[in-house]
Design a protein around this motif. Sequence first.
Motif: not given
Length: 490
Positions: A474-490
């Motif tokens: 439904n959504e991707l985890p992001k930092s406050p500036t909109g950068k996808v936090m790939k560390k969380l996806l991994k």
Amino acid sequence: MKIYEFYERNTKLKDNVAIKFKDEEITYGELPKYVDSYAAYLQSLGVKKGDKVILSMPNCPEFIFAYLGSAKAGAITIPLNLMYTMEEIQYVVKESSAHTIVVHPVVLKNVDPSAFSKINLKNIIVMDDDTKKKIMEHTNYVPVEINDDEVCTYLYTSGTTGKPKGAMLTHKNFEADVVAMDEISDLGPSDNFLCVLPLFHRFSWAVNVLLAFYLGSTVTIKDSFMPKDTLETLLNEDITVFCGVPSIFAFLIRMVEKGQFKALRLAISGGAPLAPEIQRGFEEKFNFPLVEGYGLSEAAPVAILNPLGINEVRKPGSIGVPLPCNEAKIVDENDNEVPIGEVGELVLKGSNIMIGYHNMPEETEKTLRNGWLHTGDLAKKDEDGYYYIVDRLKDMIILGGFNVYPREVEEALMEHPAVKEAAVIGVGDKYKGEEVKAFIVLEDGKTADRKELQSFLHDKLAKYKIPKIFEFVNELPKSPTGKVMKKLLK
């Protein structure tokens, strides 16, 4: 020039509004009074030259007053990401040897206030209404002798490869960056910057505040990005410059009709890669520049930027050309420059580059080796001198001996009409070493499955680059500036 001297150069513009926040307006004539009071207040608490002052605050004028007041008192200011946990705050306090923290009441709602008393802090300043009044009673600022090449800020990196590192930046670093941005723009005192990105972030601070103050422009501050409020402000107020992240510009393309922007004339995208179709769609619809750039904490922060003029060449997918204050090149693993068009690591050199990481001599030597800042970003350069980020060196996927750059796959996926967002990572594979996995957010009301997307990519990417694993979210985890936090996806 010190960072608090940027606004002081605008004495002839004393009636110009420097800051707009809700119903409050502060002119350039009034701004020095606020900054000097904050500097004097910190001095009254024993803050001396070289001391560290931490800021944990959302967007508000007091963030600016405290940051510049701290610098004017000779202290080193450390803005904190509001998403930091108490453990992360404690780490920065200890690592930096800070004894003073300025914290907004809203922050105390998200962390245990009693935990602050357990940290080795001398001063805990809670920025409530009583404190604001008390600060403004201090009119006895004592001037401090500060050189331009002295450190004024530690910017702690996100720590994707371990504990956060404090990039040490000088007044001169910020000056070089701001003057360079001024050189390549036609911005001036009549401009009005809308600030919805967090002020603790390097991009927002440098462009929305330091550049605006240097120019004598107005900064219209919002607490955060709230879609409806941001839209109304852009449409109904005299905003001319807007800094955002790619997801915000995608939102504007969907929500704003052609010709609705009355004053807006420049949009700048940062914080995360800008998909070429978003840039093209924005400029075709609104007929003014959406400019992508590139920066990092270690470069104060903007290093490379597409040209800002309406008739100048901007290449979709490119981060642009180096600012006048720095040089760039692409090198191999032995630091030899590679031919045009080949992928290598992007390295930078210039007067905006940090002096090193706080208390990390080995990391400093590794990052600043041979006189160049090694960014850790894979990039390439074209024959016109425009640079293209391919991926993070550490995000690169190695699949059976082949290199796969997630950003290339993400951009290809984003061309599918049903794909709203995409993030690609490498996952372990016992035969190939790694396999490509894609996380997909679909547009509302649209459908697509793994087979359809793989078929769509067939003519766009080599077979080994096409993700084998898809996860629809439904959504991707992001930092406050909109950068996808790939560390969380991994």
